[in-house]
Motif scaffolding. Structure first.
Motif, PDB file in Angstrom:
ATOM      1  N   HIS A  50       0.824  -1.201   0.000  1.00  0.00           N
ATOM      2  CA  HIS A  50       0.000   0.000   0.000  1.00  0.00           C
ATOM      3  C   HIS A  50       0.865   1.261   0.000  1.00  0.00           C
ATOM      4  CE1 HIS A  50      -3.908  -2.038   1.624  1.00  0.00           C
ATOM      5  NE2 HIS A  50      -3.586  -2.409   0.409  1.00  0.00           N
ATOM      6  N   CYS A  53       1.887   1.732  -3.529  1.00  0.00           N
ATOM      7  CA  CYS A  53       0.748   2.225  -4.319  1.00  0.00           C
ATOM      8  C   CYS A  53       0.519   3.713  -4.089  1.00  0.00           C
ATOM      9  CB  CYS A  53      -0.516   1.436  -3.979  1.00  0.00           C
ATOM     10  SG  CYS A  53      -0.499  -0.294  -4.524  1.00  0.00           S
ATOM     11  N   ASP A  57       0.726   6.688  -7.060  1.00  0.00           N
ATOM     12  CA  ASP A  57      -0.353   7.580  -7.509  1.00  0.00           C
ATOM     13  C   ASP A  57      -0.298   8.955  -6.857  1.00  0.00           C
ATOM     14  OD1 ASP A  57      -1.348   7.259  -4.945  1.00  0.00           O
ATOM     15  OD2 ASP A  57      -3.147   6.170  -5.529  1.00  0.00           O
ATOM     16  N   PHE A 145      -2.616  -3.365  -8.341  1.00  0.00           N
ATOM     17  CA  PHE A 145      -2.604  -1.918  -8.474  1.00  0.00           C
ATOM     18  C   PHE A 145      -3.798  -1.424  -9.291  1.00  0.00           C
ATOM     19  CE2 PHE A 145      -1.185   2.119 -10.380  1.00  0.00           C
ATOM     20  CZ  PHE A 145      -0.903   2.821  -9.219  1.00  0.00           C
ATOM     21  N   TYR A 148      -6.709  -1.553  -6.874  1.00  0.00           N
ATOM     22  CA  TYR A 148      -6.541  -0.440  -5.914  1.00  0.00           C
ATOM     23  C   TYR A 148      -6.908   0.894  -6.562  1.00  0.00           C
ATOM     24  CZ  TYR A 148      -3.644   3.344  -3.961  1.00  0.00           C
ATOM     25  OH  TYR A 148      -3.188   4.548  -3.497  1.00  0.00           O
ATOM     26  N   SER A 149      -6.413   1.123  -7.781  1.00  0.00           N
ATOM     27  CA  SER A 149      -6.641   2.395  -8.456  1.00  0.00           C
ATOM     28  C   SER A 149      -8.110   2.604  -8.794  1.00  0.00           C
ATOM     29  CB  SER A 149      -5.797   2.479  -9.739  1.00  0.00           C
ATOM     30  OG  SER A 149      -4.420   2.364  -9.447  1.00  0.00           O
ATOM     31  N   SER A 256      -1.202   6.070 -14.186  1.00  0.00           N
ATOM     32  CA  SER A 256      -0.081   5.212 -13.779  1.00  0.00           C
ATOM     33  C   SER A 256       0.677   4.647 -14.969  1.00  0.00           C
ATOM     34  CB  SER A 256      -0.594   4.067 -12.899  1.00  0.00           C
ATOM     35  OG  SER A 256      -1.349   3.136 -13.660  1.00  0.00           O
TER      36      SER A 256
END
Length: 623
Positions: A50, A53, A57, A145, A148-149, A256
């Motif tokens: 995390h 990540c 971003d 990712f 998550y995004s 990303s």
């Protein structure tokens, strides 16, 4: 191994969001290094992932980067507004240095990693570049990712991806017997050697390549060593995002995909020229959007394609061609869609869920699910494989016989998985289209690199894409949908016509290229600067001599028609890295640049006597 494993992987700690509401930490997946059928979610790995990540971003502070054989991390602690955990990991010996640093007071404290102290997330963050060297871990991180995004649209998939990464990291650190083992030295006490203020002040651990985030402590004082100057240098700040074709807003996933150029990368002039042409022709009837980069191996063609995307401020995607590439590999494929199909067979239902997590029902995933033998097994023992598949003894069985059986088995399984309990006439079979990155890029206006199209055996494959290479081109998908090329879509074709098996580029393809640039090895001064930046080498005189050898060897191969190997920038970097390990510049040359240049023994002897030994005599050691 001097590692108290519980100091780094403490499975007793509570899981962070979004996994804090799970009833169990056990997940029924296992990494390729696993020993069972379940993985255990680990808070240490999750928090580190995390943190990465958030760095990627821009939603959180911290950073991770690389310095020679060391990886460096600044982990933003939740204990205080300006408290950071600083970690340096040396992959050659497993040594870990760490400190707790307060940016307000500039005070350093000892970092202790054990169940009653720090959880080791900062250490795991520093291990991230090494963990990403493994394809399984890298693939699962990319998948996670995306989840998550997007705000975790498929929480089950996100959980399984994280479980794979937790198990992968745990097994590779714990198991010393596997080639992918990651050595980590943490004593039972958990006390680690400190990073001192003098390390920060002197810039000892200032990273040369930033993987994610922005360094604010390791890079705050002390600059990277100046190793020379190229004849022309384009500053990254004067290039990245400076050639935007038109104002656009990208979602977090697309953002990303916009490349961030590493600090060591020297932007070549051909990349700047391409960006200028694309920008200057925007909105005109003949926009320049197709470009060809052609040149020897190791000259930075792919890195150039990524740099073009960085300059244009567009997401970057790629498609790598092979001998068997066909037109539908570019366009996409249609697979049976089992979403909404029910089955009273619990095994079928379970298999569908597993295949969904693997990416869907297709031949490759079904074969993997069924643990069917691969081509290597068939080539090694075709008779034995045929007997295991069919129960029939056939001493004359060939790998083709085995493949035919495997295809029949997989086809039958796909049909079984694609059926609903209701009859096809009552409900009907549905299908789903899987779009390629190539189509995605053209549809949405990204930069897409087509790598090595000259390796394709069928000459009509690339010609079949001519309609999409037109500025206002379109193509009909297998679903019947007509895709029109986005006006911002940029196609960069990269190819090496000197590779064995490469063919000439079709004239109709070349005709549709706006610019064709032949990319050669950079000037010697640039090669020295780039090689020293990438490898961390500090002996400029020795690297300059190595560059001369590489250039002379490439010239010798051209003049003497030695075409079965490759000599270039990659060979130079491998030679420098090997020399750092062996301390013997001559013997490392034999294993890197000479062995790569040709497989012919007589030609290798000629290269050694004519090119290598006049500059690096046998037995010359690294200073």
């Amino acid at each position: 191994m001097s590692l108290a494993i519980n100091n780094l992987f403490n499975f007793g700690r509570s899981l962070p969001a979004p996994f804090d509401s799970l009833g169990s930490k056990k997940v029924k997946v296992t990494s390729m290094y696993g020993e069972g059928t379940e993985s255990t979610l680990c808070a240490t790995v999750i928090k580190a992932i995390h943190a990465i990540c958030h760095c990627m971003d821009g939603s959180g502070d911290g950073a991770v980067g690389v310095l020679d054989k060391k990886t460096v991390a600044e982990y933003k602690s939740s204990a205080g507004p300006n408290q950071y955990h600083l970690v340096v990991y040396d992959s050659t010996n497993g040594q870990v240095l760490a400190s707790v640093y307060d940016k307000d007071t500039e005070v350093m404290e000892t970092y202790t990693a054990n169940p009653s102290a720090r959880d080791g997330s900062a250490i795991m963050m520093a291990l991230f570049p090494v963990l990403m060297n493994d394809k399984e871990f890298s693939d699962k991180f990319d998948e996670y990712f995306k989840e998550y995004s997007a705000g975790y649209p498929d929480m089950n998939h996100a959980k399984e991806c994280m479980a794979y990464m937790c198990d992968n990291a745990y097994r590779r650190v714990k198991n010393e017997t596997i080639p992918q083992h990651i050595k980590v030295e943490i004593e039972r006490s958990g006390n680690l050697m400190r990073i001192s203020p003098s390390h920060i002040d002197s810039g000892t651990f200032t990273p040369k390549d930033v993987i994610a985030g922005e360094f604010s402590i390791f890079a705050s004082v002390g600059a990277a060593t100046v190793i020379g100057s190229a004849s022309v240098i384009v500053e990254h700040s004067d290039f990245e995002g400076q050639y935007v074709l038109q104002p656009r807003t990208f979602n977090p996933v697309e953002q990303s995909l916009i490349p961030k150029l590493p600090s060591w990368y020297i932007i070549p002039q051909e990349v700047v020229d391409i960006c200028k042409h694309a920008k200057a022709t925007t909105g005109k009837p003949t926009q320049m959007r197709n470009f060809l980069l052609r040149g020897p191996a190791g000259t930075g063609k792919t890195m150039g394609a990524k740099a073009i995307a960085a300059g244009l401020g567009l997401p970057y995607m790629k498609y790598t061609c092979s001998a068997g590439t066909e037109i539908f590999d570019f366009i996409g494929q249609v697979f049976p869609n089992t979403d909404g199909f029910s089955s009273s067979n619990p095994q079928i239902a379970s298999e569908r869920e597993m295949l969904k997590a693997m990416g869907g029902i297709n031949y490759a995933n079904v074969a993997k699910l069924m643990s069917l033998p691969d081509l290597d097994d068939m080539d090694y023992d075709p008779a034995g494989v045929y007997h295991r598949l069919t129960g029939i003894e056939k001493p004359t069985a060939s790998s083709q016989d085995c493949m035919a059986v495997v295809l029949d088995i997989v086809t039958a399984k796909v049909q079984e998985l694609s059926k609903s309990d209701e009859s096809a006439t009552e409900k009907g079979q549905s299908f789903r289209y899987v779009e390629t990155d190539f189509i995605n890029a053209l549809r949405n206006g990204f930069v897409v690199e087509i790598q090595e199209p000259t390796t394709i055996v069928q000459p009509g494959v690339m010609v079949g894409l001519n309609s999409l290479l037109e500025q206002d081109g379109s193509i009909t998908l297998p679903t019947g949908e007509i895709i029109k090329r986005h006006p911002d879509a940029v196609v960069v074709v990269t190819t090496n016509v000197s590779y064995e098996g490469c063919r000439g580029m079709n004239q109709s393809i070349i005709d549709r290229m706006s610019l064709v640039r032949d990319v050669e090895l950079p000037e010697p001064e640039v090669m020295v600067q780039r090689a020293m930046s990438v490898t961390g080498a500090t002996d400029e005189l020795m690297v300059s001599d190595m560059v001369k050898v590489v250039n002379d060897m490439a010239d010798y191969c051209r003049k003497n028609s030695i075409t079965d190997g490759s000599v270039g920038m990659r060979s130079l970097i491998d030679w420098i890295v090997s020399t750092e390990i062996t301390g013997d510049v001559y013997s490392s040359a034999l294993q890197t640049i000479v062995s790569k240049a040709t497989a012919d023994e007589d030609d290798r002897e000629a290269l050694i006597a004519t090119v290598l030994e006049p500059i690096f005599a046998r037995g010359r050691k690294k200073k």
